[in-house]
Structures are given as C-alpha cells and as structure tokens.
Scaffold this motif. Structure first.
Motif, short mmCIF file in Angstrom:
data_model
loop_
_atom_site.label_atom_id
_atom_site.label_comp_id
_atom_site.label_asym_id
_atom_site.label_seq_id
_atom_site.Cartn_x
_atom_site.Cartn_y
_atom_site.Cartn_z
N LEU A 79 0.78 -1.36 0.24
CA LEU A 79 -0.08 -0.11 0.10
C LEU A 79 0.87 1.20 -0.11
N ILE A 80 1.53 1.27 -1.32
CA ILE A 80 2.67 2.50 -1.26
C ILE A 80 1.50 3.71 -1.95
N HIS A 81 2.00 4.99 -1.45
CA HIS A 81 1.52 6.01 -2.02
C HIS A 81 -0.26 6.02 -1.62
N ALA A 82 -0.72 5.16 -0.56
CA ALA A 82 -2.07 5.03 -0.22
C ALA A 82 -2.55 6.13 0.85
N PHE A 83 -3.85 6.26 0.80
CA PHE A 83 -4.23 6.74 2.04
C PHE A 83 -5.50 5.83 2.58
N GLY A 84 -5.57 6.05 3.98
CA GLY A 84 -6.64 5.33 4.58
C GLY A 84 -8.05 6.26 4.89
N THR A 85 -9.05 5.70 5.20
CA THR A 85 -10.34 6.52 5.46
C THR A 85 -11.04 5.70 6.41
N LEU A 86 -11.58 6.15 7.40
CA LEU A 86 -12.56 5.68 8.59
C LEU A 86 -13.90 6.19 8.22
N ASP A 87 -15.06 5.20 8.40
CA ASP A 87 -16.40 5.57 8.53
C ASP A 87 -16.87 4.77 9.88
N TRP A 88 -16.92 5.53 11.16
CA TRP A 88 -17.39 4.97 12.17
C TRP A 88 -18.90 5.43 12.58
N GLY A 89 -19.72 4.60 12.64
CA GLY A 89 -21.09 4.91 13.02
C GLY A 89 -21.61 4.24 14.12
N ARG A 90 -22.48 5.00 15.12
CA ARG A 90 -23.41 4.57 16.08
C ARG A 90 -24.75 5.19 15.90
N GLY A 91 -25.70 4.49 16.05
CA GLY A 91 -26.96 5.25 16.17
C GLY A 91 -28.38 4.28 16.22
N VAL A 92 -29.50 4.84 16.14
CA VAL A 92 -30.55 4.17 16.19
C VAL A 92 -31.23 4.47 14.87
N TRP A 93 -31.52 3.88 13.91
CA TRP A 93 -31.91 4.17 12.56
C TRP A 93 -33.58 3.66 12.40
N THR A 94 -34.09 4.70 11.42
CA THR A 94 -35.26 4.33 11.06
C THR A 94 -35.37 3.02 9.94
N TYR A 95 -36.22 2.62 9.40
CA TYR A 95 -36.40 1.28 8.94
C TYR A 95 -35.92 1.64 7.46
N LYS A 96 -36.26 2.42 6.70
CA LYS A 96 -36.21 2.82 5.21
C LYS A 96 -35.46 4.29 5.24
N ASN A 97 -34.25 3.95 4.50
CA ASN A 97 -33.20 4.92 4.21
C ASN A 97 -32.49 5.01 3.04
N THR A 98 -32.30 6.01 2.24
CA THR A 98 -31.30 6.22 1.23
C THR A 98 -30.39 7.21 1.67
N TRP A 99 -29.02 6.87 1.33
CA TRP A 99 -28.06 7.84 1.49
C TRP A 99 -27.12 7.68 0.51
N TYR A 100 -26.43 9.26 0.42
CA TYR A 100 -25.36 9.44 -0.61
C TYR A 100 -24.20 9.60 -0.10
N TRP A 101 -22.97 9.23 -0.36
CA TRP A 101 -21.92 9.46 0.41
C TRP A 101 -20.68 9.67 -0.72
N SER A 102 -19.94 10.59 -0.31
CA SER A 102 -18.70 10.52 -1.31
C SER A 102 -17.52 11.05 -0.55
N SER A 103 -16.44 10.39 -0.67
CA SER A 103 -15.15 10.48 -0.07
C SER A 103 -14.00 10.29 -1.03
#
Length: 339
Positions: A190-214
């Motif tokens: 993993l040369i010239h690489a970068f790391g990303t963390l997505d840490w999530g905690r919660g109580v969610w409703t049943y139906k969801n649509t999300w958009y995420w870009s990183s």
C-alpha cells in the motif's frame, strides 16, 4: 450558519440527541446504555478503506442488533475488478462489544474462518485481518497501520423525526498508510495510499437512502480530500460536507449528487456531477469501477452502488479562493436500505 457541537453527553434521559450539529472531532460522548428505543434498531459499525490509484482494500465490522456482519473487499483499479466476501450471522446480542468511541477501544471479532482486529496503539490504528478462502480458496491476510493527520476529520450528530432515533458519525480522511495485504502468495503493498474511516453509531429508522462521497489523494504535492453526503435524517442543523486541503479543513453546506440516468435507470458508470446551490462546489466524477450488491431477504433489503473513480473540479473557500484539482482518486455511493 450550521451548528457546531459542544462538549457533553450525546443523548438525554429519553434517548434523544441533546444537540444536533457537526464538529471536527468526537466531542460528544456516545453510550449505548443511553438508548431508550426497544427492539433491534441500534446499528454500530467500523468501516475502513485503504487504497491508492492501483488497488485498495476495505474492511467492515458491524453489529446491527439482529445481525452481525464482517466484510472484506479488494479492488483492482487497473483491471477494473473487485472481490467481496461478507460472512454474517444473526442476533449478536451486543457480543461484539463495539467501542463507544472512535478514539478509544479496540474492535476484536474472531470466528472460525476469519479474524478482525482494529486496534488503537499509541494514537495509530493497527488493522490485523485474516479471512480463510477469501478468493480462489486462498487466504487473505492484512497488516496495516494508519496514522491520522491534523484537520482531516468530520463528526455529525443527526436526529430522525422519530423520537429516540439518531445517527452519530465520525469520518476520517487522508490517514497515512504503512503495510500491505496478501492473497495466497501475492502481496499488495500500500504505497502512496491513504486510509479512510467511517465510524457510525445510532438508532435508525427502517427505510433510508443515503449518498456519500469520499476522496483522499495528493494533487501537485499537497494533501487533498473531502467528505460529502446527505439523504437521511434531519440535517437542518448541519451537513457532513468537509473539504481538506494542505493541512486545513473547510466546512461546506449543501451538495447534490447528479447521477446520470439511461431509460429511467441510474447509469452509475457514466460521468456524475456534484453541485451546490451557491456554486461553491463544482465537481465531475469519472467512474472506474462499480462495487454493486443487492440483497432482499424477508424484511432486509439493501441495494448498494459504491463507485470508484477520479474527481476533477473546484471548491471555493469563504475568502473567495478557488481550489482547483484534477484526477483525485475517491468514491461516491448511493445506498438504499430497508433494514
């Protein structure tokens, strides 16, 4: 003006967010014991992505109350291929012991056929992962150390309209990487690489649509990246849109993912655009690879398109400075969940 979080506990005695908003760090304290919603709506996960322009790897450990999941995906951007293996089981009953903080505590989950260890060691994140028969009957093993840099993270606390439901999320971009992963006898440094963390905690409703870009990359010798997203919960107090450039972070408000369509269906592999109402964000995204998955089992439905590619465009800062860039590596996703 978006609300910047202040220090204190995350939830009140009724299990509702005390304060909604954003911060650059995990300033409010989450405790699963403060959740008051009965049943199995609690969701806790740690997701890491590590990659460069040639290849990448992603790890997930998740406790979604009625099911647990571990997952590994490897990416080959030169050949435009990916491979995923995701063992799962039911009713973990909190046995995974997911830490209440993204800063303190380890994730350790082992069963026959796999071992996941996400360890915090001297302010570094040490990922030690093994999965038997990952691909072509070969074992995957990874030993990776991530080092966080200043001004490269974003935290958001988002309520839902339903009482006692919330989403607390910490994203970290642009982490330095050392280490590699192997599949059988083949090693992927993993040369010239970068790391990303997505840490999530919660109580969610049943139906969801999300958009995420990183994105996390270098452009003309300077670190550059962003976290953009929207789609669920009440984001009137703050968005999760942050831009990182040359050691500084900059908050942005709205964003829209303009995913092209063909015959009334999303065409994920054609170029996307990203725009804001004020015009301070203008991006074009050229896809390379779509990691797609779809499941529909009884009451659980998940349709995921995580698309990797290269971004070009600009962010305009509050002082009027326009930061332009080209061919920055990252991903954008649209996920529909009934879970």
């Amino acid at each position: 003006m978006e609300n910047r979080l202040t220090k204190g506990p995350l939830l009140d005695e009724r299990g509702n967010l005390i304060e909604a908003g954003y911060h650059e760090d995990l300033i409010r304290a989450y405790d699963r014991k403060d959740i008051t919603v009965k049943g199995m709506r609690t969701k806790e996960w740690d997701y890491y992505y590590i990659g460069n322009h040639k290849h990448g790897i992603a790890f997930t450990v998740a406790d979604n109350s009625y099911m647990w999941l571990v997952s590994i995906t490897t990416f080959d951007f030169e050949h435009k291929t990916e491979h995923t293996k995701s063992p799962m089981g039911f009713f973990p009953m909190k046995r995974l012991g997911m830490p209440s903080s993204s800063r303190v505590g380890n994730v350790v989950f082992q069963k026959k056929g796999f071992s996941f260890e996400f360890l915090i060691e001297n302010d570094k994140r040490h990922l030690k992962v093994r999965m038997d028969r990952f691909k072509d009957n070969k074992t995957l093993s990874a030993d990776i150390v991530l080092t966080e840099k200043e001004n490269s993270s974003m935290v958001i606390a988002t309520p839902f309209e339903t009482k006692g439901h919330f989403y607390y999320n910490h994203k970290i971009n642009l982490m330095d990487v050392s280490g590699s992963y192997t599949i059988g006898q083949d090693t992927f440094p993993l040369i010239h690489a970068f790391g990303t963390l997505d840490w999530g905690r919660g109580v969610w409703t049943y139906k969801n649509t999300w958009y995420w870009s990183s994105a996390s990359d270098l452009f003309e010798g300077k670190r550059i990246g962003f976290n953009l997203g929207y789609g669920f919960g009440d984001t009137s107090k703050a968005s999760e849109n942050m831009f990182y450039y040359d050691g500084q972070c900059y908050k942005f408000e709205d964003i829209t993912f303009n995913i092209p369509k063909k015959h009334d269906q999303y065409d994920y592999m054609s170029p996307w655009t990203f725009t804001s109402k004020s015009g301070d964000i203008e991006l074009t995204f050229h896809p390379i690879l779509d990691r797609q998955s779809a499941s529909n089992v009884v009451v659980i439905k998940s349709i995921q398109h995580q698309v990797f590619g290269k971004f070009s465009g600009y962010f305009t800062l509050k002082n009027g400075q326009k930061i332009e860039f080209h061919n920055v590596m990252g991903f954008a996703e649209r996920v529909v969940n009934h879970w």
